[in-house]
Write an enzyme that holds these catalytic residues in place. Structure first.
Site, PDB file in Angstrom:
ATOM      1  N   GLU A 294      66.053 -10.850 -29.077  1.00 43.74           N
ATOM      2  CA  GLU A 294      66.260 -10.025 -28.802  1.00 43.74           C
ATOM      3  C   GLU A 294      67.845  -9.649 -27.958  1.00 43.74           C
ATOM      4  OE1 GLU A 294      63.016  -8.001 -25.895  1.00 43.74           O
ATOM      5  OE2 GLU A 294      64.282  -9.820 -25.173  1.00 43.74           O
ATOM      6  N   CYS A 365      89.913  -1.422  -2.766  1.00 42.00           N
ATOM      7  CA  CYS A 365      89.895  -1.173  -1.577  1.00 42.00           C
ATOM      8  C   CYS A 365      88.909  -2.747  -0.928  1.00 42.00           C
ATOM      9  CB  CYS A 365      90.289  -0.539  -0.621  1.00 42.00           C
ATOM     10  SG  CYS A 365      91.388   0.062  -0.404  1.00 42.00           S
TER      11      CYS A 365
END
Ligand code: LLP
Length: 441
Positions: A294, A365
């Site tokens: 995978e 921010c």
């Protein structure tokens, strides 16, 4: 044509991706922009598939770990390349279904799949579900009974292999939330439990030892432990493991601290796994199981580049120079999460010599909103197009709308031809699900 960090620089001194000039891509599609090189992705799918065909008589299937980058176009590519996929939520499966992916080639993982996810998986006709809890085995069996069906399943096991990688992406340590330990009898116990379920057909086992791993020996060790377990279980119960899924985790290049593995070089991971699997099953006289792997990061990671426009530049004399870009942790969360390192190039002046070490800051921010730290670059100017490399895996798929920033567009480039595969979000997308209750009107 020059080459920088394995990337091509065209005669204008611009970075090229998939045959397209990165500065033109930035101009056409805007920044930030996720850019994917289609042939790089396809080459990786092909090398894995070819290796299983040549080294293991095709008795296996490559599953693209779609958590690395999930969108409809990506499932289309996987379908066209004749590989399978692993999905970890109903959302990923839904995306695959919408793309027309043949979901009999899909495997569903998760340590806490929700009932509605299991129902959606069954009703979509998913090929395999990887069980990771007793309660899940009970629930799945009940759901299958109600539907008069028998579902193929694997069980997630934990072979206890500690891979050398960041602790957040190690998954086979003794304290992992994933899987059942092979060492203490837990895996054998749940295997017997699942075998006894009428509406579940146990095909075999799955393990995934972690991510961004370079040592092939870690994977070989996982094979050893899994086959030891398979042999013991077979001796005890007669159960013959038909499928062994060894997960993904092959490392990619982010900076020169990492090995640079060529496309062909990735075959070596599967060769090491296959050699060990053949030797170990022969040692026990076991039938060779179908092999599943995978890979996620190694298929899409290096194929992806993020383009930014440089904005504010802040030099704190003697301390640090910040180069702020129009992206940030909302679309590139890996530095904030894992302290990940990256290489960056000025896409519009790719031949210029590096002159300074800068910190690439995002626009959120938050002080921790850094895209990459300590990056060598030429002298950067506002307006430059900055390319951060190897951002194809776990960037878009982990993006958020933090600070109500837009998740950027993604384009797929082949032979210079760029097509949008994910549209950039707009203001409308940001408020789409917001509701102002009547009493606030
Ligand atoms: N199979 C399973 C069951 C997995 O949990 C994973 C990754 C993979 C396959 C694919 O591993 P890969 O080949 O991509 O290394 N967000 C982190 C990575 C988390 C990996 C989670 N599992 C990061 O950005 O580094």
């Amino acid at each position: 044509m020059n080459i920088l960090a394995g990337r091509r620089i065209n005669e204008r001194g611009h970075l090229e991706i998939g045959g397209a000039d990165a500065t033109e891509l930035a101009q056409t599609f805007g920044t930030p922009l996720y850019v994917f090189d289609e042939m790089q992705i396809r080459s990786m799918c092909r090398i894995y598939k070819k290796t299983i065909a040549e080294e293991y008589d095709g008795n296996g299937l490559v599953l693209y770990a779609s958590k690395a980058f999930s969108c409809m176009a990506m499932y289309k590519i996987a379908a066209q390349e004749g590989i399978g996929v692993d999905v970890v939520s109903a959302g990923e499966l839904y995306t695959a279904v919408q793309a027309g992916f043949p979901v009999e080639r899909a495997y569903m993982h998760g340590n806490n799949k929700l009932e509605k996810e299991l129902i959606f998986a069954l009703e979509s006709g998913i090929g395999n579900i990887v069980i990771d809890a007793y309660s899940e085995a009970d629930k799945l069996n009940e759901l299958c009974k109600e539907r008069g069906m028998v579902q193929n399943v694997l069980i997630r096991i934990n072979p206890g292999v500690e891979a050398h990688t960041h602790h957040a992406v190690q998954t086979a340590t003794p304290d992992s939330k994933f899987g059942f330990a092979t060492q203490d009898g837990s895996a054998a116990k749940i295997a017997k439990y699942v075998m006894a379920k009428e509406n579940l057909r146990l095909k075999g086992f799955h393990c995934h030892i972690g991510s961004q791993i370079f040592e092939k020996s870690s994977f070989a060790l996982a094979v050893d432990k899994c086959v030891d377990f398979m042999a013991q279980l077979q001796a005890e119960t007669g159960f013959e493991t038909a499928e062994l899924n060894l997960g993904g985790g092959y490392g990619i290049w982010y900076t020169d601290e990492d090995a640079k593995v060529s496309v062909e070089g990735y075959a070596e991971y599967l060769k090491a796994i296959i050699a060990e699997l053949k030797a170990k099953t022969a040692q026990y006289g076991l039938k060779r199981p179908k092999l599943l792997v995978e890979p996620g990061r190694s298929i899409v990671g290096e194929a992806g580049t993020t383009l930014y426009t440089v904005g504010a530049i802040k030099d704190i004399p003697g301390i640090k120079k910040y180069v702020a870009v129009d992206g940030g942790m909302f679309e590139a969360p890996r530095y904030a999460l894992y302290g990940s390192k990256y290489t960056a190039i000025l896409a519009n002046r790719a031949n210029d010599k590096n002159e300074e070490i800068v910190t690439i800051a995002g626009k959120c921010c938050e002080s921790g909103d850094i895209v990459a730290a300590n990056v060598p670059l030429p002298k950067v100017n506002t307006g430059d197009i900055l390319a951060v490399l190897s951002t194809g895996a776990y960037h878009y798929s982990m993006a958020s709308n933090y600070n109500r920033n837009f998740i950027p567009a993604a384009v797929l480039v082949k032979e210079g031809n760029a097509r949008v595969i994910i549209k950039a979000q707009t203001f409308a997308d940001l408020v789409r699900n917001d509701v102002i209750p009547e009493d606030l009107q």
